[in-house]
Write an enzyme that holds these catalytic residues in place. Sequence first.
Site, PDB file in Angstrom:
ATOM      1  N   HIS A  73       0.249 -12.068   1.091  1.00 22.99           N
ATOM      2  CA  HIS A  73      -0.540 -11.111   0.321  1.00 22.99           C
ATOM      3  C   HIS A  73      -0.645 -11.489  -1.151  1.00 22.99           C
ATOM      4  O   HIS A  73       0.367 -11.785  -1.797  1.00 22.99           O
ATOM      5  CB  HIS A  73       0.112  -9.734   0.442  1.00 22.99           C
ATOM      6  CG  HIS A  73      -0.800  -8.593   0.134  1.00 22.99           C
ATOM      7  ND1 HIS A  73      -0.350  -7.302   0.004  1.00 22.99           N
ATOM      8  CD2 HIS A  73      -2.145  -8.532  -0.064  1.00 22.99           C
ATOM      9  CE1 HIS A  73      -1.361  -6.492  -0.236  1.00 22.99           C
ATOM     10  NE2 HIS A  73      -2.462  -7.218  -0.301  1.00 22.99           N
ATOM     11  N   TYR A  80       0.839  -1.197   0.000  1.00 24.95           N
ATOM     12  CA  TYR A  80       0.000   0.000   0.000  1.00 24.95           C
ATOM     13  C   TYR A  80       0.878   1.254   0.000  1.00 24.95           C
ATOM     14  O   TYR A  80       1.399   1.674   1.029  1.00 24.95           O
ATOM     15  CB  TYR A  80      -0.929   0.019   1.212  1.00 24.95           C
ATOM     16  CG  TYR A  80      -1.836  -1.183   1.344  1.00 24.95           C
ATOM     17  CD1 TYR A  80      -2.136  -1.986   0.245  1.00 24.95           C
ATOM     18  CD2 TYR A  80      -2.387  -1.533   2.573  1.00 24.95           C
ATOM     19  CE1 TYR A  80      -2.970  -3.092   0.375  1.00 24.95           C
ATOM     20  CE2 TYR A  80      -3.231  -2.620   2.703  1.00 24.95           C
ATOM     21  CZ  TYR A  80      -3.510  -3.405   1.605  1.00 24.95           C
ATOM     22  OH  TYR A  80      -4.333  -4.499   1.744  1.00 24.95           O
TER      23      TYR A  80
END
Length: 327
Positions: free
Chosen positions: A133, A51
């Site tokens: 992830h 992110y």
Amino acid sequence: MNQRYRPISRLGLGGTGLGDMYHTTGDEAAGTTVDAAWEAGIRYFDTAPHYGTGLSEHRFGQALRSRPRRDYTLSTKVGRVLVPDPNGDIAPPFVSSLPFRRLTDYSAAGARRSVEDSLQRLALGSIDIVYVHDLSPDHLGDAFDHHYRIAAGRGGAFEELVRMREEGLIKAWGLGVNTVEPCLRALRDSDPDIFLLAGRYTLMETTPLEALFPLCGERGAGIVLGGPFNSGFLAGGDHYDYVPAKPQHFALRERLRQVAARHGVDLPAAALQFGAAHPVVVATIPGASSTRHLRRNADLMGVKIPAAFWQELVAQGLLPAGAPLPQ
């Protein structure tokens, strides 16, 4: 069911907004968003190196540093190692980047380095949950099986995360993905505690009811729901699962809106509360990049919704008959 690990609060704050997804947030706005979350009783915060290429982790660390560490749950992710790059690595839907670029790495060494690097960016002494992830076909395409074998095999991220859990460096681990199949495979191949599943159990889609949620119930694995609004779509946006919505998405949303209007129901409130009603769901983490969005999310969890609304959704085939409904 006896879940092995639960976040401290049922409502969490997802970290994509603090990583400048879709638009620039700013350090001050990020800090006030986390402060507002804390004031609203939120004690679960999720972030990832991906992110904003470390930006979200950095901002969470800055905002949480003065808070008692035992009073909140923090999760981050492995699977991408960040390496220095003065030009940064802006990858849509993010619009900003710290001076790093991403390297895909699902090995044990990569997982260990990623956790250690995250602790440095966060400037905190511990992480509660670590998710592997985007170990999923929607991100990896034809390379998914190759990367999954690395992660699940000897010398892979799964065994290293089990080792970190045994060491006490982390409390729980699992997958952070947008699809169901990798979660099912991980439950067969290893011993995950918890999954962050984004966008798959919402008013728009209930795929996990068929196989994943029953298996999680048997194994004691919890589910954290990310993307309860399907990338903001159920809250009125035009993106669905991070890309522009398709005509069929708009058509389904309109049917949901019509039922909500008949019962005087706020559709975003229904979206948040629906997912949280399933017994394997331990938390839901809508993203927010402003205090206004954050406070609204917290308020929506407490809105009273008449049982007749849920019953009509089932009667119209908009929700399956077997889905647990909010009380």
